[in-house]
Every structure is written in C-alpha cells, then in structure tokens.
Design a protein around this motif. Structure first.
Motif, PDB file in Angstrom:
ATOM      1  N   VAL A  85       0.845  -1.202   0.000  1.00  0.00           N
ATOM      2  CA  VAL A  85       0.000   0.000   0.000  1.00  0.00           C
ATOM      3  C   VAL A  85       0.882   1.254   0.000  1.00  0.00           C
ATOM      4  O   VAL A  85       0.629   2.192  -0.748  1.00  0.00           O
ATOM      5  N   LYS A  86       1.934   1.249   0.809  1.00  0.00           N
ATOM      6  CA  LYS A  86       2.853   2.393   0.836  1.00  0.00           C
ATOM      7  C   LYS A  86       3.501   2.589  -0.532  1.00  0.00           C
ATOM      8  O   LYS A  86       3.622   3.724  -1.006  1.00  0.00           O
ATOM      9  N   ALA A  87       3.902   1.495  -1.170  1.00  0.00           N
ATOM     10  CA  ALA A  87       4.513   1.585  -2.502  1.00  0.00           C
ATOM     11  C   ALA A  87       3.519   2.131  -3.521  1.00  0.00           C
ATOM     12  O   ALA A  87       3.889   2.921  -4.397  1.00  0.00           O
ATOM     13  N   TRP A  88       2.258   1.741  -3.405  1.00  0.00           N
ATOM     14  CA  TRP A  88       1.225   2.243  -4.315  1.00  0.00           C
ATOM     15  C   TRP A  88       1.063   3.761  -4.150  1.00  0.00           C
ATOM     16  O   TRP A  88       1.039   4.497  -5.128  1.00  0.00           O
ATOM     17  N   ILE A  89       0.983   4.230  -2.905  1.00  0.00           N
ATOM     18  CA  ILE A  89       0.835   5.664  -2.656  1.00  0.00           C
ATOM     19  C   ILE A  89       2.051   6.419  -3.180  1.00  0.00           C
ATOM     20  O   ILE A  89       1.912   7.452  -3.848  1.00  0.00           O
ATOM     21  N   LEU A  90       3.250   5.921  -2.911  1.00  0.00           N
ATOM     22  CA  LEU A  90       4.468   6.581  -3.421  1.00  0.00           C
ATOM     23  C   LEU A  90       4.508   6.583  -4.941  1.00  0.00           C
ATOM     24  O   LEU A  90       4.903   7.574  -5.556  1.00  0.00           O
ATOM     25  N   GLY A  91       4.085   5.491  -5.555  1.00  0.00           N
ATOM     26  CA  GLY A  91       4.043   5.430  -7.012  1.00  0.00           C
ATOM     27  C   GLY A  91       3.092   6.460  -7.601  1.00  0.00           C
ATOM     28  O   GLY A  91       3.402   7.120  -8.596  1.00  0.00           O
ATOM     29  N   GLU A  92       1.924   6.598  -6.984  1.00  0.00           N
ATOM     30  CA  GLU A  92       0.959   7.604  -7.445  1.00  0.00           C
ATOM     31  C   GLU A  92       1.512   9.012  -7.257  1.00  0.00           C
ATOM     32  O   GLU A  92       1.319   9.885  -8.100  1.00  0.00           O
TER      33      GLU A  92
END
Length: 100
Positions: A85-92
């Motif tokens: 989830v953290k990686a998804w937010i950072l990617g966005e």
C-alpha cells in the motif's frame, strides 16, 4: 471502460512541518465506501532526501513506553501487505510529480 475503485489525492499544506512533502487522501469510488475518503496519510522527506509514507495511528502508553496502534493493518499480519500500500501511494505521488 476504466475500472473504478479508489485513488489517491495529494493535498499540499502551506506552512507545514519542514519535512512534510504532502498529505494524502484515499478516495473510494465504488462499493460500500463510495463517496468517502480516508484521511491522515502523509508523505515525508527523510534527512537523506528519501520520501516515505506514514499512516494514521493512535499513541498509547504501555507502562513508561509510548507505543502506536496503526489503523491500517494487514488481515493476515503480513508486513508485505502494508508495504504494498505504501509503494502504491508513493508510485501515485511520483506520477503526479512527473506530470507537474
């Protein structure tokens, strides 16, 4: 047709703490949470310049120690789920920064 679900919205704050990059909100577009948002996520910059995500949590005392109860946790207690989830937010966030 694009699949709906959820998206991240980044909210810049003027006069925030020095290393605060942005606040983030997860917006729900369908399902029982449609029309709502989950707030309290923040992106911070470390002293080395790395951006990382923090989630909403509550502090509590355990004897003389201070601990935190994280509101976002994996159902199966796997740390990999929260990391995803953290990686998804950072990617966005990186997509938004690249487009700016």
């Amino acid at each position: 047709m694009a699949k709906k679900g959820m998206q991240v919205q980044f909210v810049a704050r003027e006069n925030g703490p020095e290393r605060l990059v942005s606040e983030a909100e997860v917006l729900f577009e369908d399902g029982p949470l449609a029309g709502t948002k989950l707030v309290g996520f923040s992106l911070w910059k470390s002293a080395e310049g790395e951006v990382y995500v923090t989630f909403p949590s509550r502090a509590f005392g355990a004897g003389s120690e201070r601990r935190f109860f994280d509101y976002l946790r994996a159902i199966d207690s796997s740390p990999e789920t929260v990391k995803r989830v953290k990686a998804w937010i950072l990617g966005e966030y990186r997509k938004v920064e690249a487009a700016a």
